[in-house]
Scaffold this motif. Structure first.
Motif, PDB file in Angstrom:
ATOM      1  N   ALA A   1      18.507  -6.926  -7.979  1.00 17.66           N
ATOM      2  CA  ALA A   1      18.165  -8.154  -8.694  1.00 17.66           C
ATOM      3  C   ALA A   1      16.679  -8.397  -8.522  1.00 17.66           C
ATOM      4  N   GLN A   2      16.044  -8.890  -9.560  1.00 16.73           N
ATOM      5  CA  GLN A   2      14.622  -9.188  -9.464  1.00 16.73           C
ATOM      6  C   GLN A   2      14.264 -10.357 -10.366  1.00 16.73           C
ATOM      7  N   ASP A   3      13.170 -11.002 -10.028  1.00 20.28           N
ATOM      8  CA  ASP A   3      12.648 -12.118 -10.824  1.00 20.28           C
ATOM      9  C   ASP A   3      11.168 -11.863 -11.068  1.00 20.28           C
ATOM     10  N   LEU A   4      10.765 -11.846 -12.331  1.00 18.81           N
ATOM     11  CA  LEU A   4       9.373 -11.674 -12.728  1.00 18.81           C
ATOM     12  C   LEU A   4       8.898 -13.004 -13.292  1.00 18.81           C
ATOM     13  N   PHE A   5       7.860 -13.579 -12.668  1.00 24.66           N
ATOM     14  CA  PHE A   5       7.416 -14.903 -13.098  1.00 24.66           C
ATOM     15  C   PHE A   5       5.909 -15.032 -12.930  1.00 24.66           C
ATOM     16  N   LYS A   6       5.360 -16.027 -13.594  1.00 24.62           N
ATOM     17  CA  LYS A   6       3.932 -16.309 -13.541  1.00 24.62           C
ATOM     18  C   LYS A   6       3.686 -17.672 -12.892  1.00 24.62           C
ATOM     19  N   ILE A   7       2.566 -17.763 -12.198  1.00 25.06           N
ATOM     20  CA  ILE A   7       2.050 -19.040 -11.727  1.00 25.06           C
ATOM     21  C   ILE A   7       0.665 -19.180 -12.336  1.00 25.06           C
ATOM     22  N   GLY A   8       0.554 -20.048 -13.313  1.00 26.38           N
ATOM     23  CA  GLY A   8      -0.672 -20.110 -14.080  1.00 26.38           C
ATOM     24  C   GLY A   8      -0.766 -18.901 -14.993  1.00 26.38           C
ATOM     25  N   ALA A   9      -1.923 -18.722 -15.586  1.00 26.14           N
ATOM     26  CA  ALA A   9      -2.107 -17.606 -16.516  1.00 26.14           C
ATOM     27  C   ALA A   9      -2.534 -16.329 -15.814  1.00 26.14           C
ATOM     28  N   ALA A  10      -3.011 -16.435 -14.561  1.00 24.07           N
ATOM     29  CA  ALA A  10      -3.641 -15.289 -13.910  1.00 24.07           C
ATOM     30  C   ALA A  10      -2.755 -14.576 -12.895  1.00 24.07           C
ATOM     31  N   HIS A  11      -1.678 -15.204 -12.462  1.00 28.90           N
ATOM     32  CA  HIS A  11      -0.895 -14.640 -11.355  1.00 28.90           C
ATOM     33  C   HIS A  11       0.506 -14.281 -11.827  1.00 28.90           C
ATOM     34  N   THR A  12       0.870 -13.004 -11.669  1.00 32.74           N
ATOM     35  CA  THR A  12       2.208 -12.521 -11.995  1.00 32.74           C
ATOM     36  C   THR A  12       2.871 -12.031 -10.720  1.00 32.74           C
ATOM     37  N   PHE A  13       4.087 -12.481 -10.488  1.00 32.91           N
ATOM     38  CA  PHE A  13       4.823 -12.107  -9.287  1.00 32.91           C
ATOM     39  C   PHE A  13       6.153 -11.454  -9.677  1.00 32.91           C
ATOM     40  N   ARG A  14       6.580 -10.524  -8.840  1.00 35.27           N
ATOM     41  CA  ARG A  14       7.906  -9.928  -8.988  1.00 35.27           C
ATOM     42  C   ARG A  14       8.534  -9.833  -7.609  1.00 35.27           C
ATOM     43  N   VAL A  15       9.684 -10.450  -7.429  1.00 34.71           N
ATOM     44  CA  VAL A  15      10.408 -10.365  -6.164  1.00 34.71           C
ATOM     45  C   VAL A  15      11.760  -9.743  -6.449  1.00 34.71           C
ATOM     46  N   GLY A  16      12.250  -8.931  -5.521  1.00 44.59           N
ATOM     47  CA  GLY A  16      13.499  -8.238  -5.778  1.00 44.59           C
ATOM     48  C   GLY A  16      14.244  -7.878  -4.516  1.00 44.59           C
ATOM     49  N   ALA A  17      15.513  -7.576  -4.690  1.00 40.97           N
ATOM     50  CA  ALA A  17      16.371  -7.093  -3.608  1.00 40.97           C
ATOM     51  C   ALA A  17      17.240  -5.978  -4.160  1.00 40.97           C
ATOM     52  N   GLU A  18      17.542  -5.008  -3.309  1.00 40.44           N
ATOM     53  CA  GLU A  18      18.343  -3.867  -3.748  1.00 40.44           C
ATOM     54  C   GLU A  18      19.276  -3.432  -2.637  1.00 40.44           C
ATOM     55  N   TYR A  19      20.479  -3.047  -3.036  1.00 36.92           N
ATOM     56  CA  TYR A  19      21.442  -2.450  -2.112  1.00 36.92           C
ATOM     57  C   TYR A  19      21.910  -1.137  -2.715  1.00 36.92           C
ATOM     58  N   ARG A  20      21.955  -0.082  -1.905  1.00 39.51           N
ATOM     59  CA  ARG A  20      22.488   1.198  -2.354  1.00 39.51           C
ATOM     60  C   ARG A  20      23.406   1.782  -1.304  1.00 39.51           C
ATOM     61  N   ASN A  21      24.472   2.402  -1.792  1.00 35.46           N
ATOM     62  CA  ASN A  21      25.444   3.078  -0.948  1.00 35.46           C
ATOM     63  C   ASN A  21      25.551   4.512  -1.428  1.00 35.46           C
ATOM     64  N   ASN A  22      25.463   5.458  -0.492  1.00 39.25           N
ATOM     65  CA  ASN A  22      25.384   6.872  -0.838  1.00 39.25           C
ATOM     66  C   ASN A  22      26.285   7.665   0.099  1.00 39.25           C
ATOM     67  N   THR A  23      27.181   8.485  -0.453  1.00 36.60           N
ATOM     68  CA  THR A  23      28.110   9.240   0.382  1.00 36.60           C
ATOM     69  C   THR A  23      28.202  10.687  -0.095  1.00 36.60           C
ATOM     70  N   LEU A  24      28.497  11.599   0.853  1.00 33.55           N
ATOM     71  CA  LEU A  24      28.629  13.028   0.569  1.00 33.55           C
ATOM     72  C   LEU A  24      29.577  13.640   1.576  1.00 33.55           C
ATOM     73  N   ASN A  25      30.508  14.476   1.080  1.00 32.25           N
ATOM     74  CA  ASN A  25      31.389  15.216   1.977  1.00 32.25           C
ATOM     75  C   ASN A  25      30.658  16.384   2.610  1.00 32.25           C
ATOM     76  N   THR A  26      31.126  16.842   3.755  1.00 28.23           N
ATOM     77  CA  THR A  26      30.581  18.049   4.361  1.00 28.23           C
ATOM     78  C   THR A  26      31.186  19.272   3.674  1.00 28.23           C
ATOM     79  N   ALA A  27      30.384  20.344   3.563  1.00 24.40           N
ATOM     80  CA  ALA A  27      30.832  21.573   2.893  1.00 24.40           C
ATOM     81  C   ALA A  27      29.899  22.707   3.331  1.00 24.40           C
TER      82      ALA A  27
END
Length: 669
Positions: A318-344
């Protein structure tokens, strides 16, 4: 699974109380406004490539068409500083400014924000990418570590593939191709409107060709497979309200090819399916976006016998892209990932990790001539192993894998435009390359090395992530009088804790009375690279176009005590060419197009596929080209070729690359 459902639910709740809305990006309108391809990937705001805080080159759909290429690596190889290793007719590895190897794990490859590199090895099977060339709007090739701006594991660079958006772009095309090496290929792209608020695009493609000739004395040709691939994809955009949009993408690919796994050929079959959903809303709090995707991989190799891996990755962000005034652009975000693999090939265990990441970006347009960008990303990786161990395996304790890895990625840049035609960029990047699932223990097997003597492949629970830092100064100059532009880049880069292959000449884990000696992936060395890049391009009113570039890199390795990087596949001081470059020229009018591409690579060392150690590959030059004629009814007939200077050419110590010529019929409407 519970963690994944919790993260998905949390992301949904985070948006539930927000007013609806966001719009996808109309790149076509932006191109008309800027009169050239633009990017929004780095900061969320439209920028020309030289103005972005990352070193980026954009390959347009026009460039893709004129390339005459049938595959993505050939197109990308013509970008300054990109290194490509062609091991077989189907297997290619790509990296940026050296540090390339078989199963190269350092390049982040995205399609519309979804990673398509494969997490078991951290590599990219380029033929598994379920995108037809006609549906690509642009390819953004980003150089250097950009994890904080582009995401997980973007350590050497990023290849960001952006397809046409069915909401704005009515793309319909087909192509049929035949060629030498018994090549056959076909693709279809169709776009449609399903009412006023729903748009969709489907694409289908298939290819097959013969494998290159066995020029290295490989005695067991059952370890190769002529490349074949089929893929299908669907991309839908639903306008839920005036300010809310849902984009759902799904794809499937099936590839068979000869792959270099470690230092040997293996016939490989890989099946990849994916589904992704992105909800975007334009709210009082800014442009809010939530996305979730799942990639499922089945990969079958011949490694220590028959090896079959099942790899599943789930990502919610999830992320939010926003401006404060005309000169400042901000992007804040969070991420979750799950990764699995069998042995072979020895089954019974499973390796996995959860990653929790927080990120932020601040772009400050100080004045019309000066802008700064700072981006941070903090990853917490929780590693886990479950299941059983093979008899005699060392480190047979799942608790050894219970660990957390916490790392910070940084990107910062200052972009100064003293005039409308001059751009100066100073940038810094710190990227993190996490251990792959195979390195952590997905490869589990027993190797007989002598009468009654065996070695065990074992995961490395203490493997450290590799850290790369990069400093760069660049200068770009438009030359309006000549309708041309030129650029120069100077860079310095340092790697810490480079990860290397297991070596069977010695063992990494000492035997005991009850366990075998073990070999594993280890941290082998630190490394430093410095270099520069020169580029220029232009067009004439007569329809003539040209471009040229040259990249120099100088790599110095510092091996850890007792480690031989040459036997571990990480002797990048020898394996990275110092010199590479491109020259291209073309001409077109309403009916005809003609283009030629020269690609030069200086000498370097490459691992032997038959035998051990490294052997030199002489400097070589390749020639590719295309001539096309478009009829009044929209049909285009084209003849294209690759490796045209020689029937066969040594480009690695694997099979020699062969001359290829294609004839195609295509139409777009």
């Amino acid at each position: 699974m519970k963690k994944f459902l919790f993260a998905a639910g949390f992301a949904g709740l985070a948006l539930a109380g927000l007013p609806a809305a966001a719009q996808s990006i109309d790149y076509g309108s932006l191109e008309q406004l800027f009169n050239e391809p633009v990017t929004t990937s780095a900061t969320g705001s439209p920028q020309r490539a030289p103005e972005a805080p990352a070193d980026m080159q954009i390959i347009s759909q026009e460039d893709i068409r004129r390339s005459g290429a049938t595959d993505l690596p050939t197109i990308i190889s013509r970008v300054a500083g990109v290194d490509v290793l062609n091991f077989s007719a189907g297997h290619t590895d790509v990296n940026v400014r050296g540090y390339n190897q078989s199963s190269s794990p350092r390049l982040l490859v995205l399609v519309n924000g979804r990673q398509v590199y494969m997490d078991h090895y951290g590599l990219t099977f380029w033929r598994n990418i379920p995108v037809q060339l006609q549906e690509i709007r642009q390819i953004e090739v980003v150089k250097g570590p950009n994890t904080a701006l582009f995401g997980f594991n973007a350590v050497s660079g990023v290849v960001n593939i952006i397809t046409f958006n069915p909401k704005f772009d009515d793309v319909d095309a087909f192509s049929v191709r035949v060629g030498t090496n018994d090549y056959k290929g076909a693709s279809l792209v169709a776009t449609g409107k399903l009412g006023e608020r729903l748009s969709a695009r489907i694409s289908l493609g298939a290819e097959k060709q013969d494998e290159w000739k066995n020029t290295i004395g490989l005695t067991d040709m059952t370890r190769t497979h002529a490349p074949e691939n089929v893929s299908a994809a669907i991309d839908t955009v639903a306008q839920l309200s005036d300010k809310t949009e849902l984009r759902v993408e799904g794809s499937y690919s099936n590839v068979q090819q000869s792959t270099i796994a470690g230092a040997a050929y293996s016939p490989t079959k890989s099946f990849v399916s994916s589904v992704k959903a992105t909800l975007a809303s334009e709210t009082k709090l800014g442009l809010v976006q939530v996305s979730a995707y799942q990639n499922d991989l089945t990969a079958k190799y011949i490694i220590l016998g028959r090896t079959e891996w099942e790899n599943r990755i789930r990502v919610v962000s999830a992320q939010d892209l926003f401006k404060i005034g005309a000169a400042h652009t901000f992007r804040v975000g969070a991420e979750y990932r799950n990764n699995t693999l069998n042995t072979a090939p020895l089954k019974g265990g499973e390796i996995g990790y959860d990653v929790f990441a927080l990120s932020g970006m601040w772009n400050w347009q100080v004045s019309d001539k000066l802008a700064t960008t700072v981006a941070l990303r903090h990853d917490t990786m929780e590693i886990e192993r479950t299941g059983t161990f093979p008899p005699g395996a060392p480190l047979a304790n799942n608790a050894l894998w219970d660990r957390k890895v916490k790392e910070l990625s940084v990107n910062a840049a200052v972009v100064f435009r003293p005039t409308a035609d001059d751009t100066i960029r100073l940038s810094y990047g710190r990227g993190v390359q996490a251990p792959t699932l195979v390195e952590l223990g997905g490869l589990s097997g027993i190797i007989p090395v002598g009468p009654g003597v065996n070695l065990a492949f074992v995961g490395n629970p203490t493997l450290r992530p590799s850290i790369v830092e990069n400093y760069q100064v660049s200068y770009d100059r438009n030359l309006p009088v000549l309708n041309a532009k030129a650029g120069v880049r100077v860079f310095w880069q340092q790697w810490e804790d480079i990860k290397g292959l297991p070596g069977t000449g010695s063992f990494d884990v000492a035997p005991t009375r009850t366990t075998l000696p073990g070999v594993q992936f280890i941290n082998t060395s630190d490394s430093e690279m410095q270099g520069f890049e020169l580029s220029a391009s232009g067009r004439a009113k007569t329809g003539f176009r040209w471009s040229a570039d040259y990249t120099y890199t100088d790599v110095k390795d510092e091996a850890f005590r007792g480690v031989n990087p040459a036997t571990r596949g990480t002797a990048f001081e020898r394996m990275s060419p110092k010199h590479r470059g491109n020259v291209a020229a073309g001409w077109s009018n309403k009916a005809w197009e003609a283009d030629a591409f020269l690609h030069y690579v200086g000498k370097f060392d490459s691992p032997r596929v038959v035998g051990t150690g490294l052997a030199e590959v002489d400097a070589f030059t390749t020639l590719g080209g295309r001539v096309a004629h478009k009829l009044d009814n929209g049909l285009t007939f084209a003849v294209a070729g690759q490796n045209l200077l020689h029937e066969r050419q040594k480009q690695t110590n694997g099979f020699e690359a062969e001359r290829r010529v294609f004839v195609s019929v295509s139409k777009a409407w």
